[in-house]
Design a protein around this motif. Structure first.
Motif, short mmCIF file in Angstrom:
data_model
loop_
_atom_site.label_atom_id
_atom_site.label_comp_id
_atom_site.label_asym_id
_atom_site.label_seq_id
_atom_site.Cartn_x
_atom_site.Cartn_y
_atom_site.Cartn_z
N GLU A 50 4.31 -18.92 -10.06
CA GLU A 50 4.71 -20.30 -10.37
C GLU A 50 4.41 -20.66 -11.82
O GLU A 50 5.15 -21.41 -12.45
N ALA A 63 1.24 -15.88 -5.73
CA ALA A 63 2.23 -16.96 -5.68
C ALA A 63 1.95 -18.00 -6.76
O ALA A 63 2.87 -18.46 -7.45
N ARG A 64 0.69 -18.36 -6.94
CA ARG A 64 0.33 -19.36 -7.96
C ARG A 64 0.64 -18.84 -9.36
O ARG A 64 1.19 -19.56 -10.20
#
Length: 123
Positions: A92, A88-89
């Motif tokens: 992003e 997820a990071r």
């Protein structure tokens, strides 16, 4: 007799060295090389290993997993947090996640903003 060679740099072709270096700096926490510029940027890694990014005119991103434009290089990173959190990071930060995921729950294959595939794994 074995030739003694020490790996000191890995360099990726890309259209924008500073942008790709910024992606990997945010992902890894490595420090930028002080002489980085628009044609060649680098990150100082552990034990003197430099990860470099060099500008290539008419750059064509790898098309992994198909081989129309072969990947040429694949980098693997060990992560401390869970795969889902790290994925997820990285998404992003600008990574992409190909549909093809050959490692099941053991690792994730992502692509950096220039299209280079890389893996993240907890093992």
């Amino acid at each position: 007799m074995t030739l003694q060679m020490q790996l000191v740099a890995i360099t990726l072709d890309c259209p924008d060295p500073l942008a790709l270096a910024a992606f990997y700096q945010q992902a890894t926490g490595l420090e930028p090389h002080p002489k980085s510029d628009a044609d060649f940027a680098g990150l100082n890694g552990e034990h003197g290993l430099l990860i470099g990014f060099q500008r290539v005119d008419d750059y064509r991103a790898p098309s992994w997993p198909d081989q129309n434009v072969p990947q040429q290089l694949h980098i693997c990173f060990k992560i401390e947090e869970g795969l889902g959190e790290a994925e997820a990071r990285l998404l992003e930060l600008g990574a992409s996640k190909p549909d093809h995921q050959p490692h099941g729950d053991k690792a994730r294959v992502l692509t950096d903003p220039a299209g280079h595939p890389f893996c993240i794994s907890t093992i």
